[in-house]
Design a protein around this motif. Structure first.
Motif, PDB file in Angstrom:
ATOM      1  N   GLY A 677       0.765  -1.354   0.005  1.00 20.98           N
ATOM      2  CA  GLY A 677      -0.014   0.081  -0.129  1.00 20.98           C
ATOM      3  C   GLY A 677       0.856   1.166   0.064  1.00 20.98           C
ATOM      4  O   GLY A 677       0.515   2.299  -0.446  1.00 20.98           O
ATOM      5  N   ALA A 678       1.940   1.138   0.694  1.00 21.38           N
ATOM      6  CA  ALA A 678       2.926   2.335   0.644  1.00 21.38           C
ATOM      7  C   ALA A 678       3.442   2.957  -0.596  1.00 21.38           C
ATOM      8  O   ALA A 678       3.533   3.821  -0.991  1.00 21.38           O
ATOM      9  CB  ALA A 678       4.014   2.164   1.763  1.00 21.38           C
ATOM     10  N   LEU A 679       3.741   1.699  -1.279  1.00 15.59           N
ATOM     11  CA  LEU A 679       4.309   1.599  -2.777  1.00 15.59           C
ATOM     12  C   LEU A 679       3.317   2.408  -3.754  1.00 15.59           C
ATOM     13  O   LEU A 679       3.474   3.158  -4.674  1.00 15.59           O
ATOM     14  CB  LEU A 679       4.750   0.549  -3.157  1.00 15.59           C
ATOM     15  N   VAL A 680       2.026   1.851  -3.509  1.00 19.68           N
ATOM     16  CA  VAL A 680       0.828   2.414  -4.505  1.00 19.68           C
ATOM     17  C   VAL A 680       0.595   3.819  -3.854  1.00 19.68           C
ATOM     18  O   VAL A 680       0.371   4.717  -4.908  1.00 19.68           O
ATOM     19  CB  VAL A 680      -0.394   1.808  -3.936  1.00 19.68           C
ATOM     20  N   ASP A 681       0.789   4.285  -2.694  1.00 19.57           N
ATOM     21  CA  ASP A 681       0.305   5.612  -2.336  1.00 19.57           C
ATOM     22  C   ASP A 681       1.639   6.692  -2.980  1.00 19.57           C
ATOM     23  O   ASP A 681       1.325   7.507  -3.316  1.00 19.57           O
ATOM     24  CB  ASP A 681       0.351   5.560  -0.821  1.00 19.57           C
ATOM     25  N   VAL A 932      -5.269  -2.289  -3.637  1.00 20.75           N
ATOM     26  CA  VAL A 932      -3.705  -2.156  -3.638  1.00 20.75           C
ATOM     27  C   VAL A 932      -3.171  -3.193  -4.864  1.00 20.75           C
ATOM     28  O   VAL A 932      -2.597  -2.692  -5.572  1.00 20.75           O
ATOM     29  CB  VAL A 932      -2.994  -2.083  -2.314  1.00 20.75           C
ATOM     30  N   LEU A 933      -3.577  -4.389  -4.626  1.00 22.22           N
ATOM     31  CA  LEU A 933      -3.084  -5.191  -5.765  1.00 22.22           C
ATOM     32  C   LEU A 933      -3.306  -5.079  -7.173  1.00 22.22           C
ATOM     33  O   LEU A 933      -2.689  -5.058  -7.837  1.00 22.22           O
ATOM     34  CB  LEU A 933      -3.740  -6.899  -5.322  1.00 22.22           C
ATOM     35  N   ALA A 934      -4.735  -4.822  -7.241  1.00 20.34           N
ATOM     36  CA  ALA A 934      -4.980  -4.361  -8.490  1.00 20.34           C
ATOM     37  C   ALA A 934      -4.203  -3.012  -9.325  1.00 20.34           C
ATOM     38  O   ALA A 934      -3.761  -3.111 -10.295  1.00 20.34           O
ATOM     39  CB  ALA A 934      -6.359  -3.939  -8.862  1.00 20.34           C
ATOM     40  N   THR A 935      -4.125  -2.074  -8.204  1.00 20.24           N
ATOM     41  CA  THR A 935      -3.245  -1.039  -8.733  1.00 20.24           C
ATOM     42  C   THR A 935      -1.917  -1.163  -8.972  1.00 20.24           C
ATOM     43  O   THR A 935      -1.369  -0.780  -9.853  1.00 20.24           O
ATOM     44  CB  THR A 935      -3.343  -0.047  -7.579  1.00 20.24           C
ATOM     45  N   ARG A 936      -1.239  -2.259  -8.166  1.00 24.07           N
ATOM     46  CA  ARG A 936       0.018  -2.531  -8.405  1.00 24.07           C
ATOM     47  C   ARG A 936       0.255  -3.313  -9.632  1.00 24.07           C
ATOM     48  O   ARG A 936       1.357  -3.232 -10.453  1.00 24.07           O
ATOM     49  CB  ARG A 936       0.462  -3.203  -7.372  1.00 24.07           C
ATOM     50  N   VAL A 937      -0.755  -4.088  -9.901  1.00 25.29           N
ATOM     51  CA  VAL A 937      -0.757  -4.864 -11.240  1.00 25.29           C
ATOM     52  C   VAL A 937      -0.770  -4.070 -12.392  1.00 25.29           C
ATOM     53  O   VAL A 937       0.197  -4.103 -13.381  1.00 25.29           O
ATOM     54  CB  VAL A 937      -1.812  -5.782 -11.441  1.00 25.29           C
TER      55      VAL A 937
END
Length: 998
Positions: A677-681, A932-937
């Motif tokens: 989540g921190a990386l997505v943010d 978070v996972l979908a955004t990371r993908v």
């Protein structure tokens, strides 16, 4: 009967000394025999210092009771009071091992074995243990003598007199002495067999490596030869009978229990092969039939019993095969596959407690070390130790493993092995599972010196060390640093072209011929630049091999080096700043986006070398806006201004992408960031701020070129969608609304013309063809959509929203935030729309039904034909749309009463809804994880392919690169897809309940 006051005092003392059941301990101390313990604070202190004071006291009571007569009992206790070393040893063992307490209860005089160990005798070897076993002439007496010797090892261990490595070595030496004693008993029982043959016992595994556990199978291989003049067939049969008898002596259970199983299944053909072979038969098998894992097993082979000369001949004969096993086809892949198979066979219910075989366990350290030994010890004989910690030390000394990595692995291995020792010592049972019982965990923690909160501290230290092992295992085991470019150094052409290509294939390079051409171009010659490259390239090759596309990493490195090779600071940066070279390798091999950005601005390599990490820290919006506006101010026209703004954007996109990649991969010094989540943010905030600053600069350029310093109308840009939510990805469009308001005395039509001209010119400038990632402005969320005017006055928005606004527009306005232009006008726009997006009394039933209808229609109509709904990150099951619409419905319904819901950010709104108990903590965590996972993908797809996408790539290399970014090692793409489906399936179930009311 003890007086109440005294009883209370004793009870308190026992509690203070760490007894968990002071009432039971107090009852035990009431006996007359234990009066010295009860009255002497020295003994109570010593009991309190043990791993389990209750267990130690119980064992002491049994030992005292096992002595006949008051005199013998008093002698024991007086000796303990007077002799601190003995007291610590005996009570330490009793507090750590119920099994050894049982042994002392059966053989009470054996406690005296602990008296004899003074400092000069602290580390006995095989000879001392052989003397300790000398009186054993049958299996029962051998077991008693073995346990007596084991008692002394355990005493030194729990008292800290020996460290982990010394204890493991002593256990291996005791096993060696025991095998010799068992073989002597077998020879005595069958002198005619002994006369026919030479029999060598080769220790394998942990015994061979001088690193045995307290309770473990002792792996062996038997080699037999005929004595002079004897028939070979009869000699092998005789040797087989002796070997079988020796195994039974050690393995069978008697009234004194068993010693340990002797396991000969590592022999050629395993349990299906003959128990004993001649040396020539062994050699023939290994030359023709052996698999890769069998050579790996032979790495620890060591003659320990029987005919030592024959055993040494066996090891010397097979050593060349062992140390050239890395030249076999598919060597690296075979070793990796075997390790994965071990993990896959662990029952799901045990994998989290598996100390040895599970991810981050002992086997990960051992396999990584052994693979590096097999690869490098062909040329470097200093690496040929069968002991894991010694081999790791040699690998670090030789530069094959980073010193920091070696220190961490050494510490983790020692801690995990110490845990394993303490677990096995308790019952002397063969197990590698961490117990679940709190009393067991407390005893283990205290035995390892964790006294404040033993259970919590033990779990924390265990997980910390396991995480270190898992990270470094992935790094070392799947990325052996082979000397693939050794032949490039002048005068050091040790490898033929074919051998070099094979080495590159082992590293994972798909086109070794092209890789060799790149290496030659980079490192050939006698220039200083070539010399530095020859120093860097072996390590860089390993880092590239840690990615899903090593070939692309090497090619990109050559391109950057060609562009910057004559720049004096470039190679110095890579050579002298450790993080810079590794960061560059990660970035160049992680996909297309970051290398493409870097190729257009190679000087951005300097961002990777900031020693404190600040070089990759995203800049604030204020900082970016200041820099872009200054660049725009220096430009001579709109197109030049936008080119300057694009230059800043290109560099900052690279900075953000590099920070994301480095944090996702981890480095030699820093593990991968666990908080996804921190990386997505980080990415969402950085890209959104950069987009806002770019729009501000473009707006300034357009206004300056057309109107000077003052536009006839106030003008502001409102970010919508992911832009307004600070959640832009690398490939996201910028959803916006344009708002203007005529200045005092300016005609409305003139103001409107100016505002429309500004929007048209901004769009034109930003759409000028460029090799940079496009910045597309999307204003389709404006009133009336594509049919409505691009820009409206604040009054026009007010009139429209008052009369015509639909529920979907209120939902869209939840993300509205001022991003550029006139701040006061932007603030008034936000005040205008707040009542729409946070309606008083929430939504009516009809509005809720309308939102649900719109969502269902979108699901059925907008998902691309043929797309897998379980893997589509935006519109698929449990994906971004599912989570966002669920959160937004809660905002529309409850935002008027819950201030925390009045935010444009999805994760912040979700956390606020959870805090307001609008959904459970578990449901909130499920939705957050899926979002978070979908955004990371989506971010991964853009980084890997260089263009945006809402689903996983179909190509194998690209899919593997997405997996690597998400933390999945080689061969685990299937796990990644399964985890994604599982995560989003759980999220969809929550959406069905919360959004659809199912």
């Amino acid at each position: 009967m003890t007086a109440p006051g005294r009883r209370s005092s004793t009870f308190s003392r026992l509690l203070r000394h760490g007894f968990t059941d002071p009432s039971a301990a107090e009852r035990l101390l009431e006996s007359a025999e234990l009066e010295p313990v009860r009255s002497d604070p020295v003994l109570l202190d010593a009991l309190g210092a043990t791993a389990d004071p209750d267990l130690a006291l119980h064992g002491l009571v049994r030992l005292v009771e096992a002595h006949d007569g008051h005199t013998a009992q008093r002698e024991l206790l007086d000796t303990l009071i007077a002799a601190k070393p003995l007291r610590d040893r005996l009570l330490g063992v009793l507090g750590a091992s119920a099994a050894l307490a049982d042994h002392l209860a059966r053989h009470p005089s054996d406690w005296q074995a602990l008296v004899t160990y003074e400092p000069q005798d602290l580390h006995p070897g095989v000879a001392e243990f052989e003397r300790g076993l000398a009186g054993a002439t049958d299996p029962v007496s051998l077991r008693v003598a073995y346990r007596r010797c084991l008692l002394s090892i355990a005493a030194r261990d729990v008292c800290g007199t020996t460290d982990l490595a010394q204890t493991a070595a002593e256990l291996a030496d005791l096993a060696t002495a025991t095998l010799r004693a068992a073989l002597a008993i077998a020879r005595t029982a069958a002198p005619e067999d002994a006369a026919l043959c030479r029999l060598a016992v080769i220790a394998m595994g942990k015994c061979g490596g001088h690193e045995l556990n307290y309770v473990s199978d002792v792996d062996v291989i038997f080699v037999g030869e005929a004595v002079d003049g004897a028939d070979e067939g009869k000699a092998v049969q005789a040797a087989t009978r002796l070997a079988s008898h020796m195994m039974r002596i050690c393995s069978e259970t008697t009234i004194e229990g068993s010693i340990w199983p002797v396991d000969a299944n590592l022999r050629p053909e395993g349990r299906n092969g003959p128990l004993v072979r001649t040396l020539s038969s062994h050699l023939a098998y290994y030359q023709r039939w052996a698999k890769t894992w069998e050579f790996q097993a032979l790495l620890k082979a060591r003659p320990v019993a029987g005919d030592i000369e024959l055993g040494e001949e066996y090891v010397a004969t097979l050593a060349p095969l062992v140390w050239h096993a890395a030249e076999r086809d598919n060597f690296v892949a075979d070793v990796q596959k075997m390790r994965r198979r071990v993990v896959e066979n662990i029952p799901a219910t045990q994998i989290e407690r598996e100390l040895k075989l599970g991810p981050g366990g002992l086997r990960d350290v051992e396999f990584a070390v052994q693979l590096l030994q097999l690869v490098h010890a062909r040329a470097d004989t200093s690496l040929r130790s069968g002991t894991t910690l010694d081999a790791l030390k040699a690998l670090a000394a030789g530069g094959y493993v980073g010193r920091a990595d070696a220190v961490q692995l050494d510490a983790a291995y020692r801690f995990l092995r110490s845990m394993e020792h303490r677990i096995q010592l308790y019952r002397l049972r063969r197990t590698h599972l961490v117990p679940e019982n709190e009393a067991d965990l407390r005893r283990i923690g205290r035995s390892l010196g964790l006294r404040s909160d033993p259970v919590v501290e033990l779990n924390r230290e265990w997980k910390r060390h396991a995480a270190v092992v898992r990270r470094l295992h992935e790094k070392l085991f799947y990325r052996p640093l082979l000397d693939a470019v050794a032949q490039l150094a002048p005068g050091e052409a040790r490898l033929s072209p074919d051998a070099a290509r094979e080495r590159l294939v082992a590293l994972g390079y798909a086109d070794p011929a092209a890789a060799l051409r790149h290496l030659e171009a980079l490192a050939s010659g006698v220039t200083r630049k070539a010399a530095i490259q020859r120093t860097l390239l072996p390590v860089l090759l390993g880092w590239f091999a840690d990615s899903a596309d090593p070939d692309a990493g090497l090619l990109n490195f050559r391109k950057v080096s060609d562009a910057l090779g004559k720049t004096p600071w470039y190679l110095r940066l890579l050579r002298d700043e450790g993080a810079a070279a590794e960061n560059l390798a990660r970035v160049l091999s992680a996909g297309r986006l970051a290398p493409d950005l870097l190729m257009r601005a190679p000087e951005a390599v300097a961002l990777l070398g900031d020693g404190d990490g600040g070089g990759l820290e995203p800049r604030s919006r204020a900082h970016l806006e200041q820099e872009i506006l200054a660049a725009v101010g220096r430009a001579t026209g709109g197109e030049q201004a936008v080119t300057a703004a694009r230059g800043v954007r290109r560099r900052e996109l690279f900075r953000t992408a590099a920070a994301d990649i480095v944090a996702s991969y981890g480095t030699e010094e820093t593990p991968a960031v666990a908080d996804q989540g921190a990386l997505v943010d980080l990415v969402g905030g950085a890209v959104s701020d950069l987009t806002a600053a770019t729009l501000a600069g473009t707006l300034r350029a357009v206004v300056r070129d057309g109107w000077g310093e003052t536009l006839p109308t106030r003008f502001t840009i409102i970010g919508m969608g992911r832009f307004g939510g600070h959640e832009l990805g690398y490939g996201s469009d910028a959803d916006v609304l344009f708002v203007h308001e005529p200045r005092d005395g300016v005609d409305e039509q003139e103001a409107a013309r100016a505002a429309n001209a500004v929007v048209s010119e901004m769009r034109r400038l930003l759409q000028i063809p460029s090799t940079d990632p496009p910045l597309l402005i999307d204003a389709d969320l404006r009133p009336e959509g594509k049919s409505g005017p691009l820009v409206r006055t604040l009054k026009s928005y007010e009139a429209y929203y008052r009369r015509w606004s639909l529920v979907w527009e209120s939902q869209a306005l939840l993300r509205a935030e001022v991003v550029a232009g006139d701040d006061d006008l932007g603030r008034r726009f936000i005040e205008l729309v707040d009542p729409l997006r946070y309606p008083a009394e929430g939504l009516g039933d009809e509005a809720v039904r309308e939102i649900r209808r719109l969502k269902a229609r979108m699901e059925s109509e907008r998902l691309p034909r043929g797309a897998d709904p379980t893997l589509h990150t935006k519109l698929g099951r449990g994906g971004l749309s599912d989570v966002e619409w669920t959160v937004q419905l809660l905002q529309l319904q409850q935002g008027w009463v819950e201030p925390g819901l009045r935010t444009t950010r999805t994760r912040a709104a979700l956390a606020a809804a959870c805090a307001a108990e609008l959904l459970s903590t578990e449901d909130a965590a499920i939705l957050d994880e899926a979002w978070v996972l979908a955004t990371r993908v989506r971010n991964a797809v853009m980084l890997v392919r260089g263009r945006a996408g809402d689903t996983f790539p179909s190509g194998g290399r690209e899919l593997a690169a997405v997996g690597r970014y998400l933390g999945y090692g080689p061969g685990h793409v299937g796990d990644m897809l399964d985890d994604y489906r599982r995560t989003t399936r759980r999220a969809r179930a929550v959406v069905e309940e919360l959004f659809y009311g199912a």
